[in-house]
Design an enzyme around this catalytic site. Structure first.
Site, mmCIF file in Angstrom:
data_model
loop_
_atom_site.group_PDB
_atom_site.id
_atom_site.type_symbol
_atom_site.label_atom_id
_atom_site.label_comp_id
_atom_site.label_asym_id
_atom_site.label_seq_id
_atom_site.Cartn_x
_atom_site.Cartn_y
_atom_site.Cartn_z
ATOM 1 N N HIS A 64 -2.056 2.732 1.122
ATOM 2 C CA HIS A 64 -3.116 3.673 1.481
ATOM 3 C C HIS A 64 -2.510 4.999 1.929
ATOM 4 C CE1 HIS A 64 -2.166 3.132 5.725
ATOM 5 N NE2 HIS A 64 -2.158 1.832 5.512
ATOM 6 N N ASP B 86 1.714 -1.009 3.709
ATOM 7 C CA ASP B 86 3.179 -1.011 3.727
ATOM 8 C C ASP B 86 3.723 -2.435 3.715
ATOM 9 O OD1 ASP B 86 2.303 -1.623 6.287
ATOM 10 O OD2 ASP B 86 3.455 -0.063 7.304
#
EC number: 3.1.3.-
Length: 525
Positions: free
Chosen positions: A141, A423
């Site tokens: 994102h 992540d």
């Protein structure tokens, strides 16, 4: 008295001010120019003055104001604080473009991934006799508001509405907002249908995507559109729902990031053709999430992180000083993960918080960021994380390989796949692929698998793997030696298939496990 410094970034191999090449010892920093307010009125970084034409600098000064990004820094080594176009894209250490020692401010700027002019990338590069068959995109994102608040401090005032008169900006921003307001015809699996399609809070909510995050992925989408649609015609003009595969976790920031990239890729797409699937796990493991051995590796890795932190006396003193400033116990301050909030302040150029006891400052930030860098270095050396990564990434890599195999057989569905993730999704995939030196996924990071067919030998298919626009195919563990005996700038598909179906388990040190279930339930750590 020290002055704030201005950091100037532009993706060009030339001096931003004078337009000429930077020579001599500064070849490693061709795109970085810094000035100290009140010290150098020409706009040229003082160490470069002897290498550029001062009058030309003066004439160009007015032309470059739009490229300034103001970053408030306490006095640090200015030669290390910049980011060149090459080093912004570089994932492996390079003695020509990297600073001589790891610099926490340099690394933080890379992590922020602040949108600038369009970047060059290596996606879609292949010999003329190769045909692009399918593309599989993994993204983190975009820039978000913190998930944590530093105790007893005011939250950073970041506006998460999308405004055309605020930087960073993208030409499609207003059209994106307008199109998102018409999204009622799309198909979203529960609970995605209850999430907002774009950020819209005057004061960001915790973890909310920011305008920077939207622009990052509009830019990603437009870049991929120019390459895969305009150049390689991956999708026909009348593309259908089954030619896309879209999947996201249940966070608004991942759904909105996916939509921003999709809008950049397919502007004004037909909402009736859109179907977003929900993935409950950040590992995208679908129905294969129970894996005891993976959890054991994770526990060992977390123990390693804890022991490293205990050994870092400077880090502990920094936490103690920050805890004194905000008047909370050190344990409470540490548990609040202050680097998360501090990165938001840093990326958005918002002053760190102050109290009556003092201010959290750049030195605190540098110590914590330096520890993060050291943690990543030790993680690579100890290789406990690799065991976790191989098992954590196997389900999503197995899905990707299966789709590639179907596409190689001539199937036309799911030729463009998008996973909008975190992540903690991309990091294990990178490690599992053998990209141990790859930087931790920045905001709006992208990892792409391309499948190609050799028109001269239609039965042969090859793959390319790219991370943030850099071709890392021959850095992967399954293809790092292939280029030594092949003239093709790609890796045979069968190499990737063999790696996922067999070699990933061998990498765990098991000679008996030949499938994911057996590997996950193997006795003896």
């Amino acid at each position: 008295m020290s002055h704030p410094r201005l950091l100037c970034i532009r993706t060009s191999p030339t001096c931003l001010v004078c337009g000429g090449p930077v020579k001599g010892p500064h070849v490693a920093w061709p795109c970085i120019l810094m000035i100290q307010e009140g010290v150098n009125s020409t706009g040229c970084y003082q160490k470069l003055v002897s290498e550029v034409d001062r009058p030309r600098c003066q004439r160009k000064k007015q032309q470059i104001q739009s490229f300034w990004m103001e970053v408030h820094l306490t006095p640090v080594s200015t030669a290390k604080n910049g980011v060149s176009s090459k080093s912004r894209k570089r994932i492996m250490p390079d003695p020509v473009t990297e600073p001589p020692v790891m610099d926490p401010i340099y690394e933080a700027l890379l992590y922020c991934n602040i949108p600038s002019v369009a970047e060059r990338s290596m996606e879609g590069h292949a010999p003329h006799h190769f045909k692009l068959v399918s593309v599989h995109v993994f993204i983190r994102h975009g820039d978000r508001y913190p998930l944590y608040v530093i105790p007893k401090t005011k939250r950073p005032e970041i506006d998460c509405t999308l405004l055309a008169n605020r930087k960073p900006y993208h030409p499609k921003l207003e059209a994106f907002v307008s199109h998102m307001s018409k999204g009622s015809g799309a198909s979203f699996e529960s609970p995605l249908h209850s999430l907002p399609l774009y950020p819209n809070h005057a004061l960001c909510e915790m973890g909310e995507l920011t305008q920077t995050g939207v622009v990052q992925h509009l830019q990603n989408g437009q870049l991929l559109r120019d390459i895969y649609l305009k150049k390689h015609k991956l999708l026909p003009n009348n593309w259908s729902t089954d030619q896309l595969y879209l999947e996201t976790t249940g966070k608004s920031r991942t759904l909105q990031s996916g939509l921003a990239l999709l809008y950049g890729f397919l502007p004004d797409f037909d909402w009736k053709k859109i179907h977003f699937r929900h993935q409950p796990s950040a590992l995208f493991c679908s129905g294969n999430c129970y894996c005891p051995l993976r959890n054991q590796y994770l526990e060992k890795e977390q123990r390693r992180q804890y022991l490293l932190r205990l050994k870092n006396s400077q880090l502990e003193r920094t936490y103690e000083d920050m805890a004194r400033i905000v008047d909370v116990p050190t344990k409470q301050l540490r548990a609040a993960n202050p680097i998360d909030s501090m990165l938001c302040h840093f990326c958005h150029n918002v002053s760190f918080p102050c109290t009556r006891n003092g201010c959290i400052d750049m030195e605190h930030f540098k110590v914590i960021k330096t520890h993060q860098i050291e943690d990543e270095r030790e993680r690579r050396e100890k290789k406990l994380y690799l065991g976790y990564a191989l098992l954590g990434a196997h389900p999503i890599l197995n899905q990707t390989v299966t789709r590639m195999q179907r596409a190689a057989e001539g199937r036309k569905e799911e030729v463009f796949t998008l996973y909008s993730a975190h992540d903690v999704t991309l990091s294990p995939v990178l490690s599992a692929l053998g990209l141990m030196e790859a930087r931790f996924p920045r905001f709006a990071a992208r990892l792409i698998f391309e499948l190609w067919q050799d028109r001269e030998k239609p039965s042969e298919h090859s793959v390319r793997i790219l991370y943030n626009g850099v071709d890392v195919t021959f850095h992967t563990s399954f293809c790092q030696d292939h280029h030594k005996h092949s003239s093709k700038p790609m890796c045979p598909l069968e190499n990737l298939v063999r790696f996922v179906k067999r070699d990933m388990f061998v990498g765990l040190g098991s000679s008996t496990s030949t499938n994911y279930y057996d590997a996950c339930h193997r006795e003896g750590f």
